[in-house]
Design a protein around this motif. Structure first.
Motif, PDB file in Angstrom:
ATOM      1  N   VAL A  33     116.605  34.280   0.909  1.00  0.00           N
ATOM      2  CA  VAL A  33     115.773  34.333   2.106  1.00  0.00           C
ATOM      3  C   VAL A  33     115.478  32.941   2.671  1.00  0.00           C
ATOM      4  O   VAL A  33     115.617  32.728   3.876  1.00  0.00           O
ATOM      5  CB  VAL A  33     114.476  35.131   1.842  1.00  0.00           C
ATOM      6  N   PRO A  34     115.084  31.965   1.875  1.00  0.00           N
ATOM      7  CA  PRO A  34     114.816  30.640   2.462  1.00  0.00           C
ATOM      8  C   PRO A  34     116.046  29.982   3.099  1.00  0.00           C
ATOM      9  O   PRO A  34     115.911  29.176   4.006  1.00  0.00           O
ATOM     10  CB  PRO A  34     114.331  29.795   1.282  1.00  0.00           C
ATOM     11  N   LYS A  37     116.175  31.592   6.645  1.00  0.00           N
ATOM     12  CA  LYS A  37     114.934  31.624   7.416  1.00  0.00           C
ATOM     13  C   LYS A  37     115.067  30.700   8.619  1.00  0.00           C
ATOM     14  O   LYS A  37     115.472  29.543   8.474  1.00  0.00           O
ATOM     15  CB  LYS A  37     113.778  31.189   6.526  1.00  0.00           C
TER      16      LYS A  37
END
Length: 82
Positions: A33-34, A37
């Motif tokens: 996810v990061p 993002k």
């Protein structure tokens, strides 16, 4: 009702593998996810960025009739769709 130990073992093995793979997938997503993002979209631009719209002088627009302002804003709305 007869409960077979083989069937119970199979179901428990299936449930255990299901939980383990679910946790593994969760950890994988939390790791990825990061990376995907998006950046903070309201940060101050850097580099060769320029300001597109500046503050308009209200003194030059005071002479306009209010109906003209409304008409101009309505046409802008229809033109840009915003």
């Amino acid at each position: 009702m007869v409960i077979s130990l083989r069937r119970l073992k199979r179901w428990s093995q299936f449930f255990l593998l299901f939980v383990l793979f679910t946790l593994l997938l969760y950890q994988l997503f939390s790791f990825l996810v990061p990376l995907f993002k998006p950046d903070y979209m309201y940060k101050e631009p850097n580099g060769g960025a320029i300001k597109v719209f500046g503050h308009q002088q209200e003194t030059a627009r005071v002479a306009e009739a209010p109906a003209q302002k409304i008409k101009e804003r309505l046409l802008m709305f229809y033109w840009l769709g915003e």
